[in-house]
Design an enzyme around this catalytic site. Structure first.
Site, mmCIF file in Angstrom:
data_model
loop_
_atom_site.group_PDB
_atom_site.id
_atom_site.type_symbol
_atom_site.label_atom_id
_atom_site.label_comp_id
_atom_site.label_asym_id
_atom_site.label_seq_id
_atom_site.Cartn_x
_atom_site.Cartn_y
_atom_site.Cartn_z
ATOM 1 N N PRO A 22 52.850 23.381 50.798
ATOM 2 C CA PRO A 22 54.068 23.421 49.975
ATOM 3 C C PRO A 22 54.735 22.054 49.881
ATOM 4 O O PRO A 22 54.848 21.350 50.876
ATOM 5 C CB PRO A 22 54.973 24.399 50.727
ATOM 6 C CG PRO A 22 54.118 25.081 51.728
ATOM 7 C CD PRO A 22 52.964 24.180 52.001
ATOM 8 N N GLU A 23 55.129 21.687 48.675
ATOM 9 C CA GLU A 23 55.881 20.453 48.457
ATOM 10 C C GLU A 23 57.286 20.850 47.994
ATOM 11 O O GLU A 23 57.634 22.033 48.017
ATOM 12 C CB GLU A 23 55.154 19.578 47.428
ATOM 13 C CG GLU A 23 53.734 19.213 47.889
ATOM 14 C CD GLU A 23 52.965 18.337 46.898
ATOM 15 O OE1 GLU A 23 53.597 17.556 46.164
ATOM 16 O OE2 GLU A 23 51.727 18.450 46.866
ATOM 17 N N ARG B 176 42.150 12.927 52.280
ATOM 18 C CA ARG B 176 42.413 13.950 51.280
ATOM 19 C C ARG B 176 41.671 13.562 50.014
ATOM 20 O O ARG B 176 40.733 12.786 50.049
ATOM 21 C CB ARG B 176 43.909 14.020 50.978
ATOM 22 C CG ARG B 176 44.721 14.340 52.189
ATOM 23 C CD ARG B 176 46.113 14.677 51.789
ATOM 24 N NE ARG B 176 47.071 13.824 52.465
ATOM 25 C CZ ARG B 176 48.370 14.032 52.444
ATOM 26 N NH1 ARG B 176 48.866 15.039 51.771
ATOM 27 N NH2 ARG B 176 49.177 13.231 53.078
#
Ligand SMILES: [Zn+2]
Length: 282
Positions: A2-3, A266
């Protein structure tokens, strides 16, 4: 993970239901989700307190309690969810903390599969929890100072994406919205901050703000299925993503295929034509 838009969606979902309600009881099913406090202290601090507000900075939420020096800080980590579920409904095995409210049919359930998130008690420094005060204001904070952030970014030699993700410069931006902002502003993620003009940096920051504002309206992005709102529903902003998760799909601006590249443990997604690699970057 979640951002800001996902955390803000949770805040907006919780606020109308929990603000003004009094905590009846707290059940800690897994103490690993209490990041700093003993179960006993956590429970006794919350019991019988009325919730008077729920605030956010970056990816951190906190509940304000009536007549208490303490606030309850909530961080979702990788897979945390805050759900409002009927008291009578069965609890999922990943529910770690359950907060029951007086005169309410639903209770606040903190669910976390991977245990990187959690709750902790804190005190306010000004109006920000002490443990969150090192985090810079986010784009939607009245204290966000665009000029000072521009000045900081324009002095740094690090790649612009790692600067966007640095929570001490701007908070709330993670991998998804950084890639989207970079795509929108046509900037390669490795471009050093000091190699971008003030006007390009400004375009980039305003792009990030625009993308996140749109994502909040869409209820966030549920890309990895771990994020849901307080009612257990997915956000639908992934339908509007232009770069993130779009590997081998045509760029909606120029038609070239979006590429996915390994970046800092990432991935980064970009359009090779709209966001060419800068000559200075390795
Ligand atoms: Zn393109």
């Amino acid at each position: 993970m979640p951002e800001l838009p996902e955390v803000e969606t949770v805040r907006r979902g919780l606020a109308p239901y929990i603000v003004g309600k009094t905590i009846r009881d707290v059940e800690v099913l897994d103490a690993r989700s209490l990041k700093k406090d003993s179960v006993k202290h956590f429970k006794s601090t919350l019991a019988q307190r009325r919730i008077t507000g729920i605030e956010r900075r970056g990816k951190f939420l906190w509940l304000i309690l009536d007549n208490s020096p303490n606030v309850v800080v909530v961080h979702l980590g990788m897979s945390g969810q805050v759900l409002l579920e009927p008291h009578s409904s069965q609890m999922h095995s990943h529910v770690r903390i359950n907060i029951a409210l007086k005169n309410a049919s639903r209770e606040i359930r903190f669910r976390d599969q991977r245990l990187f998130g959690g709750l902790h008690l804190d005190t306010l420094q000004g109006d920000i929890p002490a443990s969150v005060s090192h985090i810079a204001p986010d784009f939607f904070d009245t204290r966000f100072d665009l000029d000072s952030v521009l000045k900081t970014l324009s002095k740094r030699t690090a790649g612009i994406k790692s600067l966007l993700l640095n929570q001490n410069i701007i908070s709330g931006v993670g991998n998804i919205y950084a890639d989207e902002a970079l795509w929108l502003a046509k900037v390669h993620y490795l471009t050093p901050g000091n190699r971008l003009s003030k006007s390009r940096l400004e375009t980039l920051l305003l792009s990030a703000q625009e993308v996140m504002a749109k994502a909040i309206k869409a209820g966030g992005t549920s890309f990895d299925d771990l994020y849901v709102n307080v009612n257990g529903e997915s956000g639908w902003f992934e339908l509007e993503l232009n770069a993130y998760g779009r590997e081998d799909e045509p760029c909606s601006r120029c038609g070239r295929l979006i590429v996915r590249e390994a970046w800092s443990n990432r991935s980064s997604y970009r359009c090779p034509r709209c966001q060419p690699k800068p000559r200075t970057a390795r």
